[in-house]
Every structure is written in C-alpha cells, then in structure tokens.
Write an enzyme that holds these catalytic residues in place. Structure first.
Site, short mmCIF file in Angstrom:
data_model
loop_
_atom_site.label_atom_id
_atom_site.label_comp_id
_atom_site.label_asym_id
_atom_site.label_seq_id
_atom_site.Cartn_x
_atom_site.Cartn_y
_atom_site.Cartn_z
N THR A 32 0.83 -1.21 0.00
CA THR A 32 0.00 0.00 0.00
C THR A 32 0.87 1.26 0.00
O THR A 32 2.08 1.21 0.22
CB THR A 32 -0.93 0.03 1.22
OG1 THR A 32 -0.17 0.31 2.40
CG2 THR A 32 -1.67 -1.27 1.39
N CYS A 33 0.20 2.39 -0.17
CA CYS A 33 0.91 3.67 -0.17
C CYS A 33 1.09 4.23 1.24
O CYS A 33 1.65 5.32 1.40
CB CYS A 33 0.19 4.68 -1.05
SG CYS A 33 -1.43 5.17 -0.40
#
Length: 369
Positions: free
Chosen positions: A308-309
C-alpha cells in the site's frame, strides 16, 4: 505458479499443537479461541480431536454450528456483548457468559436468564509480547461484588476468568491472578457462593524468532495455583495463537525493490493492512521467521514492507534474505497462522490472502475463506 498472497495452513501442525496441550495439561479443558483463525478446516480438525471452543460474537457461534458444534459446550467470553448476540446465543443453547460490569449482568439476567455467569478479573500489569489487556477486567473486590449481584439478577455465579495478555513469555504471569482467585473463592464461600470454573484464558505463545518457554513451565505454574484453591473447580484454557500460529506460512511475491537511506527495501504483495496487522500492533517486534525462493548463499539485510501507499505498512526491519532477491521472487513468512486473515482488509484495493490447507505436504480439500 502459486497465486499470492497465500496462507498455507498445515492441519497436522494444528493437531500436534492441540495434542500438546492435552498431554501437558490433561486435567484442563481446551477451548480454542476461534477469533485468531476461524477457517473452516482448522475448526473441523480441532472438533474431530475433541476440542471445545470460545467465542466473542453470535456470528462466530453460527460458524461453529454449521460444523455441528454443540452450543452448550461453548464459552461466550466477550465481557460486553450486543443484546441481539446474547439473545441469539442463548436461544441456540449457549449457557456460559462472561461479564465485568453490573450493566452486563443486568443484560444477561434479562436476555439469558439462569445462565452461568463468569466474571472477568483483571490479571495485572505483566507485559505480554502482544499487549492486549486493559480493556476488560475488574479488581477482586469488584469481582466478588458482581458475582453476588449476578445471583440476585437470576444468574448462576459460576466462575472467574482472566487473560494475562497475548504472546505471554513469562509463565509466572498466571500466578498473581490465581492467588487473587483463591482469595475470591474464600470470600464468596462466606456468602454461600461456590464457583465451579476458573477460566485461565489464552496468552500461550508461539515461536517468533526466539523459542518461548516450554508449555510444561506454564503448566507447572498453573497446576500449583489450581492446587492451592480452597476446593476443586473445573479449569479451562482458551489458546488461539499457540494452536494455530506455527501451522501457517504466508507466501508473498516481491513486487519491487529499492535502495533508500542506505537500506535495501523489499516491497511485497502482502503487508500490515492485508494480512500482517500484528506487525503494527507490536511495533514490528514480532520476528516472523522469513525465507525466500532463491535460497542464495550470499545474504543481505532488508526492510520488508507491504504494497500500500501507507508509510506505516512495514512488516520487518533488518531481515536476512538472499542478496539477489528481485521482483517476482517469493518470500515465505512463517508463524502466520494466527491473526492474519482475520485482521486483513482490502485497503488501497490490495487483495487479502487466500487460504489453502494441507496435512504435512498434502492438500486437504478446497480453500474455505
């Protein structure tokens, strides 16, 4: 080629862990805490061995009932429950409920009349590997008072429960609460209340980097504490992690590598938000055993992070793996059979792990999420 992320559960390891408990603590009933891994084949394996179960919600009970579990053998150990869940569990046949407040006892008296009431005792301040205490439990004086009040509300004052915290590496942690239980039993006897059960909770550890004390060390402390009680009671434990964790291996694919701040980073298709939330819960202190598909003799140190970011989505720091690890390779993360899929989400759109069960190296049926 294996689709990842995939959690492979070895049912023979689940069986071995359960049999270990029953061999080392033969006089104590095992109620598996299904919250840590409620996969159908894991539950069915334990049921076939004679294991009983502990739940925290009515939907967990529903899952057990589809497997043929007798609700009257189930412990509903969540001290605060929605009224609709209490009503459904009681209608299904559950008769043992935990509580730690007068309001909860009042709810139980109205919605589960005549049930066995087990008060939740605060186990004290010993720090566990995965801190989980503080939300529930009362001091011994309050616990005694609540059991007396439960009797007046039409409930059966049945037992006392406590939980020392998850991944407890100190066997002595069970001693202080058992001393408190002894004093409670003496005081309650003066009020005409004789308990029938002591629920010793979970907290029994799995291997994350270091080998925990042997189960025999925990049993010795518990047995001494039980022997010191003023009269015999039924004793139960609620292991989850110690049954399921080491049976699981989570396989992920390397989706990218980077060199930042003098450190090598490996980005995987699994991270904290889609399977390894306990890495965040513990401040990355759980040292999951890790290997990779290259198995190269030349090693290097890496930071393992998720897809994920979110910058918090990091699993482990300073992990030794093959120096030539690159995109497309596989990373195998061990001791992941507990608290992985149950915590997983599709945050940022990334998939949760699929589950595949084997027995030793033999596949067992189709995966059941």
């Amino acid at each position: 080629m294996m689709r990842t992320p995939t959690l492979v559960m070895d049912l023979s390891a689940v069986e071995e862990a359960y049999r270990r408990f029953t061999a080392v603590m033969p006089s104590i009933a095992v109620h598996y805490a299904m919250k840590c891994n409620p996969h159908g084949e894991v539950l069915a394996t334990l049921l076939s061995l004679g294991c009983r179960f502990e739940i925290a919600s009515a939907p967990e009970l529903d899952r057990l009932r589809t497997l043929g579990v007798d609700p009257s053998t189930v412990l509903y150990s969540n001290p605060v429950k929605p009224g609709t869940h209490i009503r459904a569990a009681y209608a299904a046949g559950v008769r043992c409920f935990a509580f730690d407040s007068l309001e909860e006892a009042t709810k139980l008296g109205a919605l589960a009349p005549g049930s066995n009431a087990t008060v939740r005792l605060n186990a004290g301040a010993t720090r566990s590997g995965v801190p989980s205490e503080g939300k529930f439990g009362v001091d011994p004086d309050t616990a005694v008072r609540l059991l007396v009040q439960a009797r007046s509300l039409g409930l059966r004052p049945f037992g006392v429960a406590f939980h020392v915290g998850s991944q407890m590496l100190l066997p002595q942690a069970w001693q202080p609460p058992l001393v408190a239980v002894r004093h409670m039993m003496q005081r309650l006897a003066d009020k005409g209340i004789f308990l029938q059960m002591v629920d010793l909770g979970g907290g029994f550890p799995a291997r994350y980097g270091v080998t925990p004390p042997p189960l025999e060390s925990y049993a010795a402390v518990i047995e001494r504490g039980l022997a010191a009680l003023p009269y015999p009671v039924r004793a139960v434990v609620e292991p989850g992690r110690a049954i399921a964790a080491e049976a699981g291996t989570l396989t992920a694919t390397v989706i990218g590598t980077a060199f930042r701040g003098g450190k090598r980073w490996i980005h995987l298709d699994v991270g904290a938000f889609n399977g390894l939330m306990e890495s965040l819960e513990t401040g990355n202190e759980l040292r999951f055993p890790v290997s990779d598909s290259r198995g190269s003799a030349i090693r290097d140190r890496f930071t393992l992070t998720g897809p994920t970011c979110d910058s918090q989505d990091t699993i482990l720091f300073d992990v030794e793996l093959s120096a030539d690890l690159s995109t497309g390779d596989l990373v195998h993360i061990g001791t992941t059979g507990a608290y992985t899929t149950v915590y997983a989400s599709t945050f940022n759109g990334f998939e949760m792990p699929t589950v595949r069960c084997v027995s030793g190296s033999r596949p067992v049926g189709a995966a059941i999420d």
